[in-house]
Design a protein around this motif. Structure first.
Motif, short mmCIF file in Angstrom:
data_model
loop_
_atom_site.label_atom_id
_atom_site.label_comp_id
_atom_site.label_asym_id
_atom_site.label_seq_id
_atom_site.Cartn_x
_atom_site.Cartn_y
_atom_site.Cartn_z
N GLN A 57 -4.34 3.30 8.33
CA GLN A 57 -4.88 4.39 7.52
C GLN A 57 -4.12 5.66 7.90
OE1 GLN A 57 -7.37 4.44 5.09
NE2 GLN A 57 -6.72 6.57 4.81
N ARG A 97 -3.45 3.94 2.65
CA ARG A 97 -3.77 2.87 3.58
C ARG A 97 -2.79 1.73 3.36
NH1 ARG A 97 -9.05 -1.03 4.56
NH2 ARG A 97 -8.28 -2.01 2.64
N GLY A 124 0.77 -1.23 0.00
CA GLY A 124 0.00 0.00 0.00
C GLY A 124 0.80 1.28 0.00
N ASN A 160 -3.73 9.63 7.17
CA ASN A 160 -4.34 10.84 6.62
C ASN A 160 -3.47 12.06 6.93
OD1 ASN A 160 -6.59 9.29 5.84
ND2 ASN A 160 -7.62 9.66 7.79
N TYR A 173 -4.28 -3.04 9.28
CA TYR A 173 -4.23 -1.88 8.40
C TYR A 173 -3.69 -0.66 9.14
CZ TYR A 173 -7.50 -4.83 5.83
OH TYR A 173 -8.09 -5.87 5.16
N SER A 229 -1.39 -2.07 4.34
CA SER A 229 -1.87 -3.37 4.80
C SER A 229 -0.70 -4.21 5.25
CB SER A 229 -2.62 -4.10 3.69
OG SER A 229 -3.75 -3.39 3.27
N SER A 262 -3.60 10.88 1.55
CA SER A 262 -3.84 9.70 2.38
C SER A 262 -3.33 8.44 1.70
CB SER A 262 -5.34 9.52 2.64
OG SER A 262 -5.88 10.61 3.35
#
Length: 128
Positions: free
Chosen positions: A82, A19, A8, A84, A80, A21, A17
């Motif tokens: 994430q 994400r 990712g 941002n 994960y 994995s 952003s």
């Protein structure tokens, strides 16, 4: 073969952003807290996030708190991250592991493997 694999990563503009994995093969992530670490150019590797075995308790370093969110899907054997509001200083190689920043004072203890498992990392570059 026991393996963790990150994916990712990529190039993203500041404010964007991504994400990430962390997928496991050859073993189940269920018994383990899972941590995310990063190594930025010229810096030592630092722990930035961890999620407990239940998924209900999380830890974030000061640098990423309120911007990054860690989660897990045990059915998919995947964790994960994430990310941002990315900043140029977030640039680096991101690793996942059965090691865990915050273990023992935020993240409840869990039985660790004899040697922690580490992935090979995924590159994140934040630049305009």
């Amino acid at each position: 073969q026991v393996q963790l694999e990150e994916s990712g990563g990529g190039l993203v503009q500041p404010g964007g952003s991504l994400r990430l994995s962390c997928s496991a093969s050859g073993f189940s992530l269920d018994p383990y807290g899972i941590g995310w670490f990063r190594q930025s150019p010229g810096k030592v590797r630092e722990g930035i996030a961890c999620i407990s075995t239940s998924g209900k308790i999380t830890y974030y370093s000061h640098d990423v708190k309120n911007r990054f969110t860690i989660s897990r899907d045990n059915a998919k054997n995947t964790v994960y991250l994430q990310m941002n509001s990315l900043k140029p200083e977030d640039t680096g190689v991101y690793y996942c592991s059965t090691d865990c920043p915050g273990l023992g004072y935020v993240i409840p203890p869990y039985p660790r493997p004899t040697e922690d498992y580490w992935g090979k990392g995924t590159q994140v570059t934040v630049s305009s």
